[in-house]
Design a protein around this motif. Sequence first.
Motif, mmCIF file in Angstrom:
data_model
loop_
_atom_site.group_PDB
_atom_site.id
_atom_site.type_symbol
_atom_site.label_atom_id
_atom_site.label_comp_id
_atom_site.label_asym_id
_atom_site.label_seq_id
_atom_site.Cartn_x
_atom_site.Cartn_y
_atom_site.Cartn_z
ATOM 1 N N SER A 95 -0.809 -14.764 -4.800
ATOM 2 C CA SER A 95 -0.137 -13.789 -3.803
ATOM 3 C C SER A 95 -1.202 -12.438 -4.174
ATOM 4 O O SER A 95 -0.988 -11.764 -5.131
ATOM 5 C CB SER A 95 1.258 -13.685 -4.205
ATOM 6 N N GLN A 96 -2.097 -12.423 -3.284
ATOM 7 C CA GLN A 96 -3.034 -11.214 -3.503
ATOM 8 C C GLN A 96 -2.264 -9.840 -3.579
ATOM 9 O O GLN A 96 -1.748 -9.777 -2.382
ATOM 10 C CB GLN A 96 -4.319 -11.370 -2.522
ATOM 11 N N LEU A 97 -2.424 -9.048 -4.381
ATOM 12 C CA LEU A 97 -1.902 -7.816 -4.565
ATOM 13 C C LEU A 97 -2.657 -6.833 -3.979
ATOM 14 O O LEU A 97 -2.429 -5.727 -3.334
ATOM 15 C CB LEU A 97 -1.393 -7.532 -5.910
ATOM 16 N N SER A 98 -4.111 -6.852 -4.203
ATOM 17 C CA SER A 98 -5.136 -5.925 -3.899
ATOM 18 C C SER A 98 -6.290 -6.438 -3.723
ATOM 19 O O SER A 98 -6.600 -7.288 -4.816
ATOM 20 C CB SER A 98 -5.099 -4.407 -4.722
ATOM 21 N N SER A 99 -7.323 -6.005 -2.753
ATOM 22 C CA SER A 99 -8.641 -6.498 -2.848
ATOM 23 C C SER A 99 -9.555 -5.303 -2.420
ATOM 24 O O SER A 99 -9.467 -4.794 -1.275
ATOM 25 C CB SER A 99 -9.043 -7.622 -1.992
ATOM 26 N N ALA A 100 -10.269 -4.671 -3.340
ATOM 27 C CA ALA A 100 -11.079 -3.336 -3.115
ATOM 28 C C ALA A 100 -12.155 -3.016 -3.704
ATOM 29 O O ALA A 100 -12.361 -3.655 -4.970
ATOM 30 C CB ALA A 100 -9.845 -2.200 -3.204
ATOM 31 N N GLN A 101 -13.085 -2.006 -3.325
ATOM 32 C CA GLN A 101 -14.240 -1.793 -3.966
ATOM 33 C C GLN A 101 -13.717 -1.162 -5.314
ATOM 34 O O GLN A 101 -12.902 -0.223 -5.547
ATOM 35 C CB GLN A 101 -15.063 -0.987 -3.331
ATOM 36 N N HIS A 102 -14.460 -1.147 -6.675
ATOM 37 C CA HIS A 102 -14.101 -0.775 -7.728
ATOM 38 C C HIS A 102 -15.330 -0.535 -8.620
ATOM 39 O O HIS A 102 -15.942 -1.411 -9.308
ATOM 40 C CB HIS A 102 -12.971 -1.519 -8.246
#
Length: 300
Positions: A224-231
């Motif tokens: 269950s993906q909570l976040s996916s973002a540039q870091h």
Amino acid sequence: MSSSAGWYPDPGGQPGMYRWWTGTSWTTAITASPQTTPPPVTAGGVGQVDYGSGGYPYAPTRRKGVLGWWLGGAAALVAVVVAIMLVVQQFGGGTGPLLPDIGNNEPTSSVTPNICPPASTSDTAPPTSNAPSGWVASGNLGFPELGAPWENTLDNRVPWGSLSRVQEVVDQANYDGSGSNWVASILVSDLFVGDGFASTKVAAETVLKCVLGTYYADTVVTTSQLSSAQHDVDGHPGWLIETQLSFDIPQLNAKGERVLLLVVQTSDDDYGLFYASVPDTRSELVPDARKALAGLRVFS
């Protein structure tokens, strides 16, 4: 698909890139200038696919660029499967994608092993440049060492990695009666990638799929993906995925865990991996994982 050999738009979808088609199969060679790039020459001859052990297209003497080649080959295979599905409306036991997206409630038991390299046999961690003492570092990536109850160890199971450096806490000792321990872990590793790597986002998504396939084997794991973002880290581009895993493993108390996975491009040809997994039974350790993530540095 034309039967004539030549450079064609990359089936992996990399913008502006072309891959060499032998007339019967895709090769590992890619270029941004098809008009001026000559046909590739490999061990199989001009423009032929060079297969190593396990049937993966790669050059055994070259460590960089492996991931991109596997991605391109996997993408070509996906395109072929999709084309067959469109014609016959049915393929094998199902019509789902060859590589499932890591998203909400996505079971990872269908992750194909075809693009995932075999486990490393290395027992030596790669050298780390300028990493001070008191840091957990591998390749060009590291974080400040955590104190008790975290303990230092090594792991050679990271896909596309060599020997990673790990800190772990035992959650359940000998959970399956065979001496295996279930642990919370935080690790860093180099990644042998390079040519053909479309982005750190693609890298993070792909490595996550293979990590789950490696660490959880045949266990059905729901993500269950909570976040996916540039870091970014120290000005180096990176992509962070946070996901919650759910599973039911006999004799294991934990029924899920939190995962943080970050891929950082540490230089033009080098990438690093940060991976943390914390069982729900030890949720008090999640802040430690976030602290390690916040403390990440790129060493050159």
